[in-house]
Design a protein around this motif. Structure first.
Motif, PDB file in Angstrom:
ATOM      1  N   PHE A   1      81.939  40.037  72.441  1.00 50.90           N
ATOM      2  CA  PHE A   1      81.772  39.852  71.003  1.00 50.90           C
ATOM      3  C   PHE A   1      80.650  38.854  70.733  1.00 50.90           C
ATOM      4  N   THR A   2      80.600  37.783  71.508  1.00 51.22           N
ATOM      5  CA  THR A   2      79.527  36.795  71.379  1.00 51.22           C
ATOM      6  C   THR A   2      78.173  37.454  71.619  1.00 51.22           C
ATOM      7  N   GLY A   3      78.088  38.279  72.644  1.00 52.75           N
ATOM      8  CA  GLY A   3      76.844  38.999  72.935  1.00 52.75           C
ATOM      9  C   GLY A   3      76.425  39.906  71.790  1.00 52.75           C
ATOM     10  N   PHE A   4      77.388  40.597  71.201  1.00 50.16           N
ATOM     11  CA  PHE A   4      77.103  41.491  70.077  1.00 50.16           C
ATOM     12  C   PHE A   4      76.570  40.686  68.887  1.00 50.16           C
ATOM     13  N   ILE A   5      77.201  39.563  68.585  1.00 49.44           N
ATOM     14  CA  ILE A   5      76.743  38.696  67.489  1.00 49.44           C
ATOM     15  C   ILE A   5      75.335  38.171  67.782  1.00 49.44           C
ATOM     16  N   LEU A   6      75.083  37.778  69.030  1.00 48.36           N
ATOM     17  CA  LEU A   6      73.747  37.308  69.404  1.00 48.36           C
ATOM     18  C   LEU A   6      72.693  38.392  69.167  1.00 48.36           C
ATOM     19  N   MET A   7      73.024  39.640  69.505  1.00 53.33           N
ATOM     20  CA  MET A   7      72.069  40.731  69.304  1.00 53.33           C
ATOM     21  C   MET A   7      71.784  40.948  67.822  1.00 53.33           C
ATOM     22  N   ILE A   8      72.801  40.873  66.979  1.00 54.09           N
ATOM     23  CA  ILE A   8      72.602  41.034  65.532  1.00 54.09           C
ATOM     24  C   ILE A   8      71.756  39.887  64.983  1.00 54.09           C
ATOM     25  N   LEU A   9      72.096  38.659  65.359  1.00 55.50           N
ATOM     26  CA  LEU A   9      71.325  37.506  64.891  1.00 55.50           C
ATOM     27  C   LEU A   9      69.880  37.564  65.387  1.00 55.50           C
ATOM     28  N   ALA A  10      69.686  38.003  66.627  1.00 48.55           N
ATOM     29  CA  ALA A  10      68.338  38.119  67.182  1.00 48.55           C
ATOM     30  C   ALA A  10      67.522  39.154  66.413  1.00 48.55           C
ATOM     31  N   LEU A  11      68.146  40.253  66.044  1.00 47.56           N
ATOM     32  CA  LEU A  11      67.442  41.278  65.269  1.00 47.56           C
ATOM     33  C   LEU A  11      66.989  40.721  63.924  1.00 47.56           C
ATOM     34  N   ILE A  12      67.876  40.042  63.235  1.00 43.64           N
ATOM     35  CA  ILE A  12      67.544  39.428  61.946  1.00 43.64           C
ATOM     36  C   ILE A  12      66.429  38.397  62.128  1.00 43.64           C
ATOM     37  N   TRP A  13      66.525  37.584  63.175  1.00 42.13           N
ATOM     38  CA  TRP A  13      65.530  36.551  63.481  1.00 42.13           C
ATOM     39  C   TRP A  13      64.151  37.175  63.722  1.00 42.13           C
ATOM     40  N   VAL A  14      64.098  38.232  64.539  1.00 40.73           N
ATOM     41  CA  VAL A  14      62.826  38.883  64.874  1.00 40.73           C
ATOM     42  C   VAL A  14      62.200  39.513  63.636  1.00 40.73           C
ATOM     43  N   ILE A  15      62.984  40.218  62.855  1.00 39.81           N
ATOM     44  CA  ILE A  15      62.456  40.847  61.637  1.00 39.81           C
ATOM     45  C   ILE A  15      61.933  39.782  60.675  1.00 39.81           C
ATOM     46  N   THR A  16      62.682  38.700  60.532  1.00 37.95           N
ATOM     47  CA  THR A  16      62.243  37.600  59.662  1.00 37.95           C
ATOM     48  C   THR A  16      60.919  37.023  60.149  1.00 37.95           C
ATOM     49  N   ALA A  17      60.800  36.780  61.447  1.00 43.06           N
ATOM     50  CA  ALA A  17      59.558  36.227  62.008  1.00 43.06           C
ATOM     51  C   ALA A  17      58.391  37.184  61.795  1.00 43.06           C
ATOM     52  N   GLN A  18      58.624  38.473  61.981  1.00 41.11           N
ATOM     53  CA  GLN A  18      57.548  39.447  61.776  1.00 41.11           C
ATOM     54  C   GLN A  18      57.099  39.453  60.319  1.00 41.11           C
ATOM     55  N   LEU A  19      58.049  39.390  59.400  1.00 42.64           N
ATOM     56  CA  LEU A  19      57.703  39.353  57.977  1.00 42.64           C
ATOM     57  C   LEU A  19      56.950  38.072  57.620  1.00 42.64           C
ATOM     58  N   GLN A  20      57.336  36.966  58.234  1.00 42.91           N
ATOM     59  CA  GLN A  20      56.661  35.695  57.956  1.00 42.91           C
ATOM     60  C   GLN A  20      55.242  35.672  58.504  1.00 42.91           C
ATOM     61  N   MET A  21      54.967  36.450  59.525  1.00 45.66           N
ATOM     62  CA  MET A  21      53.611  36.506  60.073  1.00 45.66           C
ATOM     63  C   MET A  21      52.665  37.281  59.165  1.00 45.66           C
ATOM     64  N   LYS A  22      53.213  38.142  58.321  1.00 44.26           N
ATOM     65  CA  LYS A  22      52.432  38.974  57.399  1.00 44.26           C
ATOM     66  C   LYS A  22      51.324  39.687  58.156  1.00 44.26           C
ATOM     67  N   ASN A  23      50.079  39.499  57.743  1.00 45.81           N
ATOM     68  CA  ASN A  23      48.947  40.215  58.334  1.00 45.81           C
ATOM     69  C   ASN A  23      48.555  39.726  59.723  1.00 45.81           C
ATOM     70  N   SER A  24      49.164  38.642  60.192  1.00 43.93           N
ATOM     71  CA  SER A  24      48.836  38.115  61.518  1.00 43.93           C
ATOM     72  C   SER A  24      49.660  38.766  62.623  1.00 43.93           C
ATOM     73  N   TRP A  25      50.671  39.569  62.274  1.00 41.83           N
ATOM     74  CA  TRP A  25      51.549  40.132  63.286  1.00 41.83           C
ATOM     75  C   TRP A  25      50.847  41.222  64.085  1.00 41.83           C
ATOM     76  N   ARG A  26      50.896  41.088  65.399  1.00 37.33           N
ATOM     77  CA  ARG A  26      50.330  42.072  66.325  1.00 37.33           C
ATOM     78  C   ARG A  26      51.243  42.186  67.540  1.00 37.33           C
ATOM     79  N   ILE A  27      51.167  43.319  68.192  1.00 38.03           N
ATOM     80  CA  ILE A  27      51.797  43.484  69.498  1.00 38.03           C
ATOM     81  C   ILE A  27      50.651  43.363  70.489  1.00 38.03           C
TER      82      ILE A  27
END
Length: 176
Positions: free
Chosen positions: A63-89
């Protein structure tokens, strides 16, 4: 995101360089992880029992692992949005982007890689096998190599501004 920056954000090289190899290996790891998840969805009992790490098999840990995966997804999406035009792979040598130091970047110079690492940890806790641990270890190594390549580039492009930021914020996580 591609529409905002006017091109594909995926700028990983497809050449025979060391950087190109890191990108290729990371794509292979992500594809293999995807295939592992697909196989687990059809043959869970057969596959999850192979190379199982028994002492981690616990509903609270999973359950802890599942919560970590959900929080990580939210964290990554938030970071990508905050990068705006600077986001690259990858590293875009053709376009100078802004140095992003606000939002999640106040706590981590690499919040997307931090989120991906937490996601790998969460996956390992949900499916505690040697295979999942291997994905975590290889993914982490490849991300650490990529981070260092990006740091060299950012230092070259942003100079003192990046150095000041680097001295203030840790590579993965700064807690004030």
């Amino acid at each position: 995101m591609a529409k905002q920056i006017g091109k594909s954000p995926n700028v990983l090289p497809r050449d025979d360089s060391a950087y190109g190899l890191v990108g290729l290996y990371f794509k292979i790891v992500l594809f293999a992880l995807f295939m592992y998840v697909i196989l687990l969805s059809f043959f869970y009992n057969d596959i999850s029992s192979a190379f199982k790490i028994n002492f981690l098999e616990n509903i609270t840990i999973q359950f802890t692992g599942f919560i970590l995966m959900i929080l990580a997804l939210i964290w990554v999406i938030t970071a990508q949005l905050q990068m705006k035009n600077s986001w690259r792979i990858g590293i875009d040598n053709t376009t100078k982007t802004d140095l992003v130091t606000r939002g999640l970047f106040r706590f981590s110079r690499n919040p997307i890689f931090l989120g991906m690492t937490v996601s790998f940890v969460g996956f390992f806790l949900v499916i505690p096998t040697v295979i999942a641990l291997t994905f975590l270890l290889i993914g982490s190594i490849l991300m650490q190599i990529q981070i260092r390549l990006e740091e060299e580039y950012l230092m070259k492009v942003h100079g003192q501004n990046y150095l000041t930021y680097k001295n203030r914020v840790k590579r993965m996580l700064s807690l004030y």
